[in-house]
Design an enzyme around this catalytic site. Structure first.
Site, PDB file in Angstrom:
ATOM      1  N   ASP A 104       3.440  -4.289   7.893  1.00 57.31           N
ATOM      2  CA  ASP A 104       2.184  -3.347   7.900  1.00 57.31           C
ATOM      3  C   ASP A 104       0.980  -4.379   8.224  1.00 57.31           C
ATOM      4  O   ASP A 104       0.560  -5.313   7.188  1.00 57.31           O
ATOM      5  CB  ASP A 104       2.047  -2.681   6.273  1.00 57.31           C
ATOM      6  CG  ASP A 104       0.554  -2.120   6.150  1.00 57.31           C
ATOM      7  OD1 ASP A 104      -0.215  -2.285   6.990  1.00 57.31           O
ATOM      8  OD2 ASP A 104       0.479  -1.699   4.990  1.00 57.31           O
ATOM      9  N   GLN A 140      -4.124  -5.024   7.038  1.00 59.03           N
ATOM     10  CA  GLN A 140      -5.326  -5.968   6.641  1.00 59.03           C
ATOM     11  C   GLN A 140      -5.050  -7.310   7.395  1.00 59.03           C
ATOM     12  O   GLN A 140      -5.851  -8.057   7.107  1.00 59.03           O
ATOM     13  CB  GLN A 140      -5.172  -6.211   5.190  1.00 59.03           C
ATOM     14  CG  GLN A 140      -5.377  -5.105   4.473  1.00 59.03           C
ATOM     15  CD  GLN A 140      -6.749  -4.475   4.413  1.00 59.03           C
ATOM     16  OE1 GLN A 140      -7.658  -5.195   4.823  1.00 59.03           O
ATOM     17  NE2 GLN A 140      -6.896  -3.234   4.006  1.00 59.03           N
ATOM     18  N   LYS A 193     -10.511  -0.371  10.875  1.00 63.03           N
ATOM     19  CA  LYS A 193     -10.633  -1.622  10.121  1.00 63.03           C
ATOM     20  C   LYS A 193     -10.888  -2.672  10.962  1.00 63.03           C
ATOM     21  O   LYS A 193     -11.108  -3.762  10.315  1.00 63.03           O
ATOM     22  CB  LYS A 193      -9.394  -1.823   9.416  1.00 63.03           C
ATOM     23  CG  LYS A 193      -9.058  -0.829   8.225  1.00 63.03           C
ATOM     24  CD  LYS A 193      -7.782  -1.070   7.277  1.00 63.03           C
ATOM     25  CE  LYS A 193      -7.171  -0.115   6.479  1.00 63.03           C
ATOM     26  NZ  LYS A 193      -7.998   0.366   5.209  1.00 63.03           N
ATOM     27  N   CYS A 226      -4.849   2.526  -3.581  1.00 58.81           N
ATOM     28  CA  CYS A 226      -3.589   3.002  -3.099  1.00 58.81           C
ATOM     29  C   CYS A 226      -2.289   1.954  -3.237  1.00 58.81           C
ATOM     30  O   CYS A 226      -1.352   1.834  -2.181  1.00 58.81           O
ATOM     31  CB  CYS A 226      -3.618   3.492  -1.672  1.00 58.81           C
ATOM     32  SG  CYS A 226      -4.674   4.639  -1.246  1.00 58.81           S
ATOM     33  N   HIS A 253       0.908  -1.276   0.085  1.00 59.12           N
ATOM     34  CA  HIS A 253      -0.043   0.084   0.078  1.00 59.12           C
ATOM     35  C   HIS A 253       1.040   1.057  -0.044  1.00 59.12           C
ATOM     36  O   HIS A 253       2.151   1.299   0.618  1.00 59.12           O
ATOM     37  CB  HIS A 253      -0.865  -0.113   1.321  1.00 59.12           C
ATOM     38  CG  HIS A 253      -1.861   0.879   1.377  1.00 59.12           C
ATOM     39  ND1 HIS A 253      -1.662   2.338   1.853  1.00 59.12           N
ATOM     40  CD2 HIS A 253      -3.154   0.896   1.273  1.00 59.12           C
ATOM     41  CE1 HIS A 253      -2.760   2.939   1.940  1.00 59.12           C
ATOM     42  NE2 HIS A 253      -3.528   2.258   1.535  1.00 59.12           N
TER      43      HIS A 253
HETATM   44  N1  PMP Z   1      -1.923  -0.649   4.486  1.00 68.07           N
HETATM   45  C1  PMP Z   1      -2.747  -1.486   3.943  1.00 68.07           C
HETATM   46  C2  PMP Z   1      -2.292  -2.903   3.614  1.00 68.07           C
HETATM   47  C3  PMP Z   1      -3.925  -0.949   3.985  1.00 68.07           C
HETATM   48  O1  PMP Z   1      -5.019  -1.507   3.213  1.00 68.07           O
HETATM   49  C4  PMP Z   1      -4.440   0.455   4.437  1.00 68.07           C
HETATM   50  C5  PMP Z   1      -5.807   0.839   4.287  1.00 68.07           C
HETATM   51  N2  PMP Z   1      -6.193   0.748   3.168  1.00 68.07           N
HETATM   52  C6  PMP Z   1      -3.196   1.162   4.909  1.00 68.07           C
HETATM   53  C7  PMP Z   1      -1.889   0.385   5.138  1.00 68.07           C
HETATM   54  C8  PMP Z   1      -3.589   2.316   5.636  1.00 68.07           C
HETATM   55  O2  PMP Z   1      -4.212   2.416   6.485  1.00 68.07           O
HETATM   56  P1  PMP Z   1      -4.902   3.954   7.112  1.00 68.07           P
HETATM   57  O3  PMP Z   1      -5.550   4.615   6.109  1.00 68.07           O
HETATM   58  O4  PMP Z   1      -5.970   3.395   7.898  1.00 68.07           O
HETATM   59  O5  PMP Z   1      -3.670   4.672   7.592  1.00 68.07           O
END
Ligand code: PMP
Length: 406
Positions: free
Chosen positions: A198, A201, A224, A361, A121
């Site tokens: 990270d 998920q 999430k 993203c 991401h």
């Molecule tokens: N890493 C991953 C794998 C994600 O799916 C996301 C959210 N889509 C993020 C980071 C970023 O999370 P946040 O927008 O809550 O900071």
């Protein structure tokens, strides 16, 4: 897993969208909230709203107790050694930026390497690009197999003696790939690098044990995993956090302040400048209670069932391409030949089905997949097999509507 009973805890799941019962399949973007979390927020604002760690009055004490109790729940949930290792942040993006700037920027020099995967991401990619640019370190990528999996032999070849930081997602938000982060951490450590995971998920969907996986830093978001938006966590190994200078200063993160100098408070407060997201942290504590009550093993087992069912169903459909490996976490990204993902999601929305269309993203990953965007249906434990049937029917209807006869 009694989904129908569970669904009653989530008031939003009872609503209609465009004249149809809501089928919420955008959980990778954010999850819905159960009554217990919503009520915990209401209780805080109605009964003991106050700042933490400052006043000595009754409300301040109550708020501080709840705020720190939530930290202890989170520590237990991810199996950290100490609450000193649980830093409240704004979310995964904030947590990873703190690691990149607070650790990476300070410790990297020209010639060092940062290794990440092509499925990251942007939150676990752009901060490393930025830090590589200012330090002169090289940003390298693991190769990825055609089905979107990493190969440990490739991982071993990519991490070298020059590698100082390995950063990888545990679960891909696009492909659903579950990465062997424990094995990758072991290889990183053999070469003297640190491992940043990270967990955005993975934490909401499977048991997490940061000590067993031997992560040096682990980041995740509250929203999430049934919690409020704007609250997240950075787990860091205590020695690393102790050595880290705060990225932000001000507020209660100090020990002593003089006209020209200041010293820092102990962990975890040293890394929490300003008034924190108090209600967010307390709400996240209630979310952890809810998840633990169901059990993360059970949640993971059930969501795997949902993902398998969705994968099989969508694979069968003519003109539908499903991305990622067969064995996956609870999400499915796909495209329909000749129909733009945004049109697919608009058509599904007309049937009350909420999915996401876009690059999620992860633009470099889109390039690797040779597409600009995908449609993503992502599940949580309150989704049912019936909803997957509804999704498959919605996709068939969309194909017909846009002129593809099945
Ligand atoms: N890493 C991953 C794998 C994600 O799916 C996301 C959210 N889509 C993020 C980071 C970023 O999370 P946040 O927008 O809550 O900071």
């Amino acid at each position: 897993m009694d989904v129908q009973t569970i669904r009653k805890d989530f008031p939003i799941l009872g609503r209609e969208v465009n004249g149809h019962p809501l089928v919420y399949l955008d959980n990778a973007a954010t999850s819905q909230k159960p009554n217990s979390v919503i009520q915990k927020l209401v209780d805080y604002y109605q009964n003991y709203n106050s700042n933490v760690h400052r006043g000595v009055h009754t409300l301040g004490t109550l708020a501080t107790e709840q705020f720190e109790e939530a930290r202890e729940k989170i520590r237990r949930f991810i199996h950290a050694k100490s609450t000193k290792e649980i830093i409240y942040t704004r979310g995964t993006t904030d947590s990873l930026n703190i690691v990149a700037y607070g650790y990476g920027r300070v410790n990297l020099t020209a010639g060092d390497e940062i290794v990440i995967s092509p499925m990251e991401h942007h939150a676990n990619l752009i901060p490393w690009q930025q830090v590589a640019q200012v330090t002169g370190a090289e940003l390298k990528y693991f190769p990825m197999k055609p089905d979107g999996m990493l190969d440990l032999d490739d991982v071993r070849k990519t991490i070298t003696d020059k590698t100082k930081i390995v950063a990888c997602t545990e679960v891909s938000n696009v492909l659903g790939t579950v990465n062997p982060v424990k094995e990758i951490a072991a290889i990183a450590h053999e070469k003297g690098a640190i491992m940043v995971v990270d967990g955005a998920q993975s934490t909401p969907h499977m048991p997490v044990d940061v000590q067993d996986m031997d992560a040096d830093f682990f980041a995740f978001s509250g929203h999430k995993m049934l919690g409020p938006t704007g609250i997240g966590v950075l787990y860091g190994r205590q020695e690393l956090l102790e050595a880290m200078e705060p990225v932000q200063t001000g507020g209660e993160m100090i020990d002593e302040v003089d006209f020209h100098s200041a010293t820092w408070a102990e962990l975890p407060w040293k890394l929490e400048a300003g008034t924190p997201h108090i209600s967010g942290a307390i709400g996240l504590g209630a979310a952890v209670d809810y998840l633990e009550n169901i059990g993360m093993e059970a949640i993971n087992r059930y969501e795997t069932e949902l993902a398998d069912a969705a994968y099989e169903k969508l694979k069968e459909l003519d003109g539908v391409t499903v991305y990622g490996p067969k064995h996956r976490a609870g999400l499915v990204s796909f495209n329909i030949d000749g129909i733009h993902p945004h049109d697919v999601s608009t058509a599904l929305d007309a049937d009350g089905i909420a999915v996401r269309a876009g690059h999620h993203c992860a633009q470099p990953l889109m390039r690797w997949l040779k597409c600009e965007s995908t449609v993503r249906a992502s599940f949580y434990f309150y989704n049912s097999l019936d909803e997957i049937e509804t999704l498959a029917k919605g996709i068939k209807d969309a194909k017909e509507f846009f002129g593809h006869v099945i």
